[in-house]
Motif scaffolding. Sequence first.
Motif, short mmCIF file in Angstrom:
data_model
loop_
_atom_site.label_atom_id
_atom_site.label_comp_id
_atom_site.label_asym_id
_atom_site.label_seq_id
_atom_site.Cartn_x
_atom_site.Cartn_y
_atom_site.Cartn_z
N UNK A 23 0.83 -1.21 0.00
CA UNK A 23 0.00 0.00 0.00
C UNK A 23 0.86 1.26 0.00
N UNK A 24 1.91 1.27 0.85
CA UNK A 24 2.76 2.45 0.94
C UNK A 24 3.53 2.69 -0.35
N UNK A 25 4.02 1.61 -0.96
CA UNK A 25 4.79 1.76 -2.20
C UNK A 25 3.94 2.36 -3.31
N UNK A 26 2.68 1.95 -3.37
CA UNK A 26 1.80 2.51 -4.40
C UNK A 26 1.62 4.01 -4.24
N UNK A 27 1.46 4.45 -3.01
CA UNK A 27 1.28 5.89 -2.76
C UNK A 27 2.57 6.66 -3.04
N UNK A 28 3.70 6.14 -2.56
CA UNK A 28 4.96 6.85 -2.73
C UNK A 28 5.38 6.89 -4.20
N UNK A 29 5.14 5.81 -4.94
CA UNK A 29 5.55 5.76 -6.34
C UNK A 29 4.82 6.83 -7.16
N UNK A 30 3.58 7.11 -6.79
CA UNK A 30 2.84 8.16 -7.51
C UNK A 30 3.44 9.53 -7.25
N UNK A 31 4.01 9.71 -6.04
CA UNK A 31 4.58 11.02 -5.70
C UNK A 31 6.02 11.14 -6.14
N UNK A 32 6.84 10.13 -5.78
CA UNK A 32 8.27 10.22 -6.09
C UNK A 32 8.92 8.86 -5.90
N UNK A 33 9.58 8.37 -6.96
CA UNK A 33 10.34 7.13 -6.83
C UNK A 33 11.55 7.33 -5.92
N UNK A 34 12.10 8.53 -5.90
CA UNK A 34 13.21 8.80 -5.00
C UNK A 34 12.77 8.64 -3.55
N UNK A 35 11.59 9.17 -3.22
CA UNK A 35 11.07 9.02 -1.86
C UNK A 35 10.83 7.56 -1.53
N UNK A 36 10.35 6.79 -2.51
CA UNK A 36 10.10 5.37 -2.30
C UNK A 36 11.38 4.65 -1.88
N UNK A 37 12.47 4.87 -2.62
CA UNK A 37 13.71 4.16 -2.33
C UNK A 37 14.39 4.69 -1.07
N UNK A 38 14.20 5.99 -0.76
CA UNK A 38 14.76 6.52 0.48
C UNK A 38 14.06 5.93 1.70
N UNK A 42 15.79 3.60 4.54
CA UNK A 42 15.67 3.96 5.95
C UNK A 42 15.10 2.80 6.76
N UNK A 43 14.14 2.10 6.20
CA UNK A 43 13.56 0.95 6.89
C UNK A 43 14.60 -0.15 7.07
N UNK A 44 15.40 -0.38 6.04
CA UNK A 44 16.45 -1.40 6.12
C UNK A 44 17.49 -1.03 7.16
N UNK A 45 17.89 0.24 7.19
CA UNK A 45 18.87 0.70 8.17
C UNK A 45 18.32 0.58 9.59
N UNK A 46 17.05 0.93 9.76
CA UNK A 46 16.41 0.81 11.08
C UNK A 46 16.39 -0.63 11.55
N UNK A 47 16.08 -1.54 10.65
CA UNK A 47 16.08 -2.96 10.98
C UNK A 47 17.46 -3.43 11.39
N UNK A 48 18.47 -2.99 10.67
CA UNK A 48 19.85 -3.34 11.00
C UNK A 48 20.21 -2.91 12.41
N UNK A 49 19.84 -1.68 12.77
CA UNK A 49 20.15 -1.15 14.10
C UNK A 49 19.42 -1.95 15.18
N UNK A 50 18.15 -2.27 14.94
CA UNK A 50 17.37 -3.02 15.93
C UNK A 50 17.97 -4.40 16.16
N UNK A 51 18.36 -5.08 15.08
CA UNK A 51 18.97 -6.40 15.23
C UNK A 51 20.28 -6.32 16.01
N UNK A 52 21.13 -5.35 15.64
CA UNK A 52 22.42 -5.22 16.32
C UNK A 52 22.24 -4.85 17.80
N UNK A 53 21.20 -4.12 18.11
CA UNK A 53 20.99 -3.62 19.46
C UNK A 53 20.22 -4.60 20.34
#
Length: 299
Positions: A23-38, A42-53
Amino acid sequence: ARRSRAFNLQFWAFNLGMAGASALAGLLAEASYLALFLVDAAATLTTTVIIAWKVPETLARTAPATSTADQGASTADPGTSTAGPGAVRARRAGLRTPLTDRIFLAFVALTFAHAVITAQNSTVMPLAMRNDGLSSSAYGLVVALGGLFIVIGQLFVPRLIDGRRKHRVLATALGLAAFGYAGLTVADGLPGYLLAALVWTVGAMLAAPPNAEINAELAPPRLRGRYQAVFFLTFPAAAFVAPAVGGVSLQYLGDAHWLAVGGLGLLAVAGHLLAGPPRERRVARIADPPAVVSGAVRS
């Protein structure tokens, strides 16, 4: 002791994330593919931090060399050997140990069969729906219904399977998958596809916790990465086999292709019923190994 519930929660969270991401990807893709990948980064980096912590390592760095699990890892039948230098051989074994572990490979083969059946959902079924004159939106509705059903119902699965033998749960799950996909033989409209999807989705919900739990139980601690690697090869392999063979089968067999898929599911049912008891005996030996005293083994 709560491993089954943990894997069940993980499967639920994964599907919840997939539903939200779509659902989120569909909304973001309509606005900006750059925002989608950012946002994705960010979600991947957050997951990395949570696992390490928050996710500690569970494997002791200095486990004793006489560990029964390590000793079992040095043979083609982990959990049954009591050789002294098993831990050293386990580190040197590489992929040889899981690839010569017959009980584990039987489980992997049955998981592969289930993965091939499940992959029909995203490979061959869209072709069949197109042949029946259904639109792309109809296919999306069938897939979305399955995901929604998992998100709503997966948390209730432990109550259904707790205390039951895992091979029987998996046999039931494969039976539902076989029945659901075989039902597409007579499905020629959206209601038929939706009903079939509900049936095989229940099978997927039942299979997820014991599948992950068995894989963890069979893997000796020092070889769990290698066992996981072999186990998870089943899914990309199924993603290759399902469209390659399924497309040819649909072309030449037509709707009878789904009977063949159902037949594969029934074979997997029989496989789980036959392979389950020796697999559970292995797990019991790993969980309650013979006592080792001064290099001698007590039965």
